[in-house]
Design a protein around this motif. Sequence first.
Motif, PDB file in Angstrom:
ATOM      1  N   GLY A  67       0.888  -1.075   0.032  1.00 30.31           N
ATOM      2  CA  GLY A  67      -0.064   0.096   0.157  1.00 30.31           C
ATOM      3  C   GLY A  67       0.900   1.348   0.167  1.00 30.31           C
ATOM      4  O   GLY A  67       1.999   1.147   0.192  1.00 30.31           O
ATOM      5  N   ARG A  68       0.180   2.262  -0.261  1.00 27.58           N
ATOM      6  CA  ARG A  68       0.714   3.734  -0.316  1.00 27.58           C
ATOM      7  C   ARG A  68       0.037   4.658   0.488  1.00 27.58           C
ATOM      8  O   ARG A  68      -1.331   4.928  -0.022  1.00 27.58           O
ATOM      9  CB  ARG A  68       1.248   4.099  -1.592  1.00 27.58           C
ATOM     10  CG  ARG A  68       1.560   5.422  -1.744  1.00 27.58           C
ATOM     11  CD  ARG A  68       1.821   5.834  -3.088  1.00 27.58           C
ATOM     12  NE  ARG A  68       2.853   5.143  -3.838  1.00 27.58           N
ATOM     13  CZ  ARG A  68       4.053   5.070  -3.927  1.00 27.58           C
ATOM     14  NH1 ARG A  68       4.650   6.158  -3.310  1.00 27.58           N
ATOM     15  NH2 ARG A  68       4.843   4.453  -4.755  1.00 27.58           N
ATOM     16  N   PRO A  69       0.386   5.458   1.455  1.00 27.24           N
ATOM     17  CA  PRO A  69      -0.498   6.666   1.944  1.00 27.24           C
ATOM     18  C   PRO A  69      -0.715   7.647   0.792  1.00 27.24           C
ATOM     19  O   PRO A  69       0.292   7.892   0.019  1.00 27.24           O
ATOM     20  CB  PRO A  69       0.335   7.071   2.976  1.00 27.24           C
ATOM     21  CG  PRO A  69       1.185   6.004   3.395  1.00 27.24           C
ATOM     22  CD  PRO A  69       1.506   5.405   2.104  1.00 27.24           C
ATOM     23  N   ILE A  70      -1.925   8.062   0.509  1.00 22.13           N
ATOM     24  CA  ILE A  70      -2.304   9.299  -0.425  1.00 22.13           C
ATOM     25  C   ILE A  70      -2.534  10.488   0.369  1.00 22.13           C
ATOM     26  O   ILE A  70      -3.379  10.565   1.528  1.00 22.13           O
ATOM     27  CB  ILE A  70      -3.489   8.886  -1.235  1.00 22.13           C
ATOM     28  CG1 ILE A  70      -3.070   7.506  -1.838  1.00 22.13           C
ATOM     29  CG2 ILE A  70      -3.686   9.708  -2.434  1.00 22.13           C
ATOM     30  CD1 ILE A  70      -1.818   7.396  -2.829  1.00 22.13           C
ATOM     31  N   ALA A  71      -1.898  11.592  -0.114  1.00 13.47           N
ATOM     32  CA  ALA A  71      -2.133  12.833   0.816  1.00 13.47           C
ATOM     33  C   ALA A  71      -3.284  13.830   0.130  1.00 13.47           C
ATOM     34  O   ALA A  71      -3.662  13.533  -0.963  1.00 13.47           O
ATOM     35  CB  ALA A  71      -0.951  13.872   0.639  1.00 13.47           C
ATOM     36  N   GLY A  72      -3.868  14.425   1.132  1.00 11.15           N
ATOM     37  CA  GLY A  72      -5.010  15.241   0.782  1.00 11.15           C
ATOM     38  C   GLY A  72      -4.561  16.740   0.202  1.00 11.15           C
ATOM     39  O   GLY A  72      -3.413  16.536   0.136  1.00 11.15           O
ATOM     40  N   PRO A  73      -5.487  17.530   0.100  1.00 12.34           N
ATOM     41  CA  PRO A  73      -4.859  18.592  -0.467  1.00 12.34           C
ATOM     42  C   PRO A  73      -4.228  19.363   0.647  1.00 12.34           C
ATOM     43  O   PRO A  73      -3.407  20.310   0.342  1.00 12.34           O
ATOM     44  CB  PRO A  73      -6.626  19.496  -0.707  1.00 12.34           C
ATOM     45  CG  PRO A  73      -7.322  18.495  -0.980  1.00 12.34           C
ATOM     46  CD  PRO A  73      -7.107  17.268  -0.194  1.00 12.34           C
ATOM     47  N   ASP A  74      -4.386  19.221   1.744  1.00 15.15           N
ATOM     48  CA  ASP A  74      -3.645  19.773   2.804  1.00 15.15           C
ATOM     49  C   ASP A  74      -2.138  19.236   2.806  1.00 15.15           C
ATOM     50  O   ASP A  74      -1.657  19.656   3.896  1.00 15.15           O
ATOM     51  CB  ASP A  74      -4.411  19.902   4.093  1.00 15.15           C
ATOM     52  CG  ASP A  74      -4.512  18.307   4.503  1.00 15.15           C
ATOM     53  OD1 ASP A  74      -4.476  17.470   3.791  1.00 15.15           O
ATOM     54  OD2 ASP A  74      -5.206  18.175   5.742  1.00 15.15           O
ATOM     55  N   GLY A  75      -1.940  18.136   2.362  1.00 13.67           N
ATOM     56  CA  GLY A  75      -0.631  17.593   2.352  1.00 13.67           C
ATOM     57  C   GLY A  75      -0.480  16.495   3.480  1.00 13.67           C
ATOM     58  O   GLY A  75       0.533  15.949   3.646  1.00 13.67           O
ATOM     59  N   ASP A 106      -4.210   3.539  -0.379  1.00 13.64           N
ATOM     60  CA  ASP A 106      -4.620   2.864  -1.533  1.00 13.64           C
ATOM     61  C   ASP A 106      -3.637   1.637  -1.406  1.00 13.64           C
ATOM     62  O   ASP A 106      -2.546   1.436  -1.393  1.00 13.64           O
ATOM     63  CB  ASP A 106      -4.537   3.507  -2.921  1.00 13.64           C
ATOM     64  CG  ASP A 106      -5.691   4.376  -2.925  1.00 13.64           C
ATOM     65  OD1 ASP A 106      -6.421   4.353  -2.023  1.00 13.64           O
ATOM     66  OD2 ASP A 106      -5.412   5.398  -3.745  1.00 13.64           O
ATOM     67  N   GLY A 107      -4.087   0.289  -1.718  1.00 12.41           N
ATOM     68  CA  GLY A 107      -3.335  -0.920  -1.647  1.00 12.41           C
ATOM     69  C   GLY A 107      -3.870  -2.049  -2.402  1.00 12.41           C
ATOM     70  O   GLY A 107      -5.111  -2.156  -2.816  1.00 12.41           O
ATOM     71  N   VAL A 108      -2.958  -3.227  -2.297  1.00 14.30           N
ATOM     72  CA  VAL A 108      -3.600  -4.198  -3.114  1.00 14.30           C
ATOM     73  C   VAL A 108      -3.086  -5.464  -1.927  1.00 14.30           C
ATOM     74  O   VAL A 108      -2.188  -5.396  -1.297  1.00 14.30           O
ATOM     75  CB  VAL A 108      -3.021  -4.788  -4.526  1.00 14.30           C
ATOM     76  CG1 VAL A 108      -3.737  -3.791  -5.285  1.00 14.30           C
ATOM     77  CG2 VAL A 108      -1.415  -4.734  -4.298  1.00 14.30           C
ATOM     78  N   ILE A 109      -4.021  -6.610  -1.739  1.00 16.19           N
ATOM     79  CA  ILE A 109      -3.557  -7.691  -0.913  1.00 16.19           C
ATOM     80  C   ILE A 109      -3.589  -8.950  -1.855  1.00 16.19           C
ATOM     81  O   ILE A 109      -4.585  -9.287  -2.594  1.00 16.19           O
ATOM     82  CB  ILE A 109      -4.530  -7.808   0.261  1.00 16.19           C
ATOM     83  CG1 ILE A 109      -4.496  -6.860   1.046  1.00 16.19           C
ATOM     84  CG2 ILE A 109      -4.085  -9.002   0.813  1.00 16.19           C
ATOM     85  CD1 ILE A 109      -5.915  -6.802   2.411  1.00 16.19           C
TER      86      ILE A 109
END
Length: 733
Positions: A172-180, A186-189
């Motif tokens: 997985g990877r953390p996705i930042a919002g507009p505020d950073g 989002d990820g896969v298993i």
Amino acid sequence: MWDNLSWEPVSIAGDARCRIMLAPDAGARAGQPAARGYAMRRGTPAGHRKRKSSGKAPGPRGAAAKRLPPPVPGTDRVRALVHHLPAVVYSVHLRGGLRMEFYNDMLETLTGFLPSELERGEVSPVESLMHPDDRPAVVRTIREAVEHGTPFEVEYRLRTKAGEPRHVVDRGRPIAGPDGKPLRIDGVIVDVTARRRAEDRIRRVSEVLVGLGADFQANIDRLTALAGETLGAACALYNRLRDRRLCAWGRWQAPPDLPPEDAPEGHICYDVIRSATDDALYVPDLPTTRYAVTDPNVRAFGFQTYLGHVVRCGGTPVGALCVVFQRPFVPEEEDRRVLAILASAIGREEGRREAEEAARRSAEQFRALVENAPDVIMRFDREGRHLYVSPSVTRIVPIRPSEFVGKTHRQLGFPESQCRMWEEAIRTVFDTRTSHESEFVFEDAGRRFVFHWRLVPEFGPRGAVVTVLSLARDITAHRVAEDALRESEARYRSIFENIQDVYYEVRLDGTVLEVSPSVATVSRYRREDLIGTSMYRLYEEAAVRDRLVAILREKGAVRDYEIVLIDKDGSRIPCAVTARLIPGPGGGAPVICGVMRVIAERKRAEEALHRSQNRLRALLDASPVPIIALAADGAVEDWNKAAERMFGYTREEVLGRRNPIVPEAFQDTFDRVLARVLSGEELSGVVRTTRRKDGTELRVRVSSARYCDDAGRPLGLMSLFQPGPDAGEPPPA
């Protein structure tokens, strides 16, 4: 944060902005349904039915799902990709309490839980599906990834609805919002259970292979058991073909009454061995195959499925490693590979056993050679002390070999001059690192010996001379023989001049170097007429002469080679030549040295014998009674025309073979009768059952008697056959 993770997915299947991470090893798996996205309001799959938007932002669990945005270019392609990925695709919202925004249908396939079950809260948050031993490390890894905004990859075990653990890799990877700040993950298993199972198998196989000891049978048992345990079989066997018997050398969970050996014909393992293919043989549904009839173990023990692999030793098929099941079983490629590895390991054990046996035989032969060699064999260290002495030394001196060990010649009381000579020779070999040869005379108790002595350096692992091997050969008799040879030369000349056969020496080009005077007694040539001339001109056929020379060049010798020479008056002289190729004088070109014997009388006798044999052949073929001649070992020596008509075999088909008319069931009886007749007993009118060429049986009356050579030694027997009683008439007691 992760302690409060909840399953409240919101559909983003129509959102082209969603990001999908693909696992590099996520290959499609047969039998899995196509994935589909879920809007997790009451577990309704996205796209199954439309809901009107309330115009409100998505609320907590139980609120109406938010309206999906209209499709944008590429949405269908992304949706199709998500639906068909062989992995769980998910998106986790990190703010306002963790909740699962999206996942595809693979979660249900992987864990066995329905989306509605997750929505209703019938299971704990996602962590509760993890194995308790794995959960702390997984949570810690994902927390650190969120804190640092970096991708993560972690492997752990999930508990399925059926209670079975599954190994998965979560990327997985953390996705930042507009505020950073982190907004979602989002990820896969990816399910890696099969890979882990294969790795565990290979690790276990490796551990067993590394742990094999020196005991051949123990190693075979361990490898056979490993095959059965790894593949989950009912029984595992290593069947070895030995002396035309199929022997169960390795047995794991074999039925107690399974025979330890059997005739190989019909057994599945025998077919595996004979096929010699490198692929495993898979036979499902055994009761419906021919093996249910030919292999006695299939029905006896209820075997349903067979998987076997050939075992080779030095490239030669010697056995088969097999696993059998009492249930249906379909092997995967990994199963075949494991069986091939274990079969190869058994083959290496076979090779090691053969090598050890060969080494043991070689060592025994070497020891037997040394212990029984007539040469005196010794080994010395640098100080001249004896390290080994062969038993043959007792023929020379009355000192036992054990009394030599650790002592020098001086300490053993040998003469001073002898000790100096031996010590100097041994020291020279140590210093020069080369062999030494010489002859010396040794006298003891009034006996005189002449020895040929050879000293050979023996090197250690670093190249230094560590010991010297001594071989002393008693050549006393050889020296005596040389003296006797000189004395015999005069006698040789007398024999040469009075020999009845013709002794000769010629070069390969045919030039006569020497010929005995006896040539004048068998021809009109004198010795003086032939020396210096070409003997080849005397041959009747040049091809016979060329063949004789070719044989001598190839083999170096010839015995009783028949030729025909032309005498001085043109008459023919049949001769038999026994000759060999020897080095010429002074090591020059090879010379043919041989003896010729006139065989005119023998040729006449052979012709008479040939005529007699022809008459006998005609007599046998003219006889209306079937006649068979057998050698003492039961092989057919003669078979007349009447026998051909009665039994269907031609003479050419049976000559040299065991008597083909004896049925297999009567072979032992036939051998006993053959021995009785050869011992002198005669049979007359004995009723026997025979077998024709077409397989039908025929009752006959047999009369047999032996025939012998001039010394009375039995050579074989002659048998006459007459039609026997009807099939219903019982044989005589």
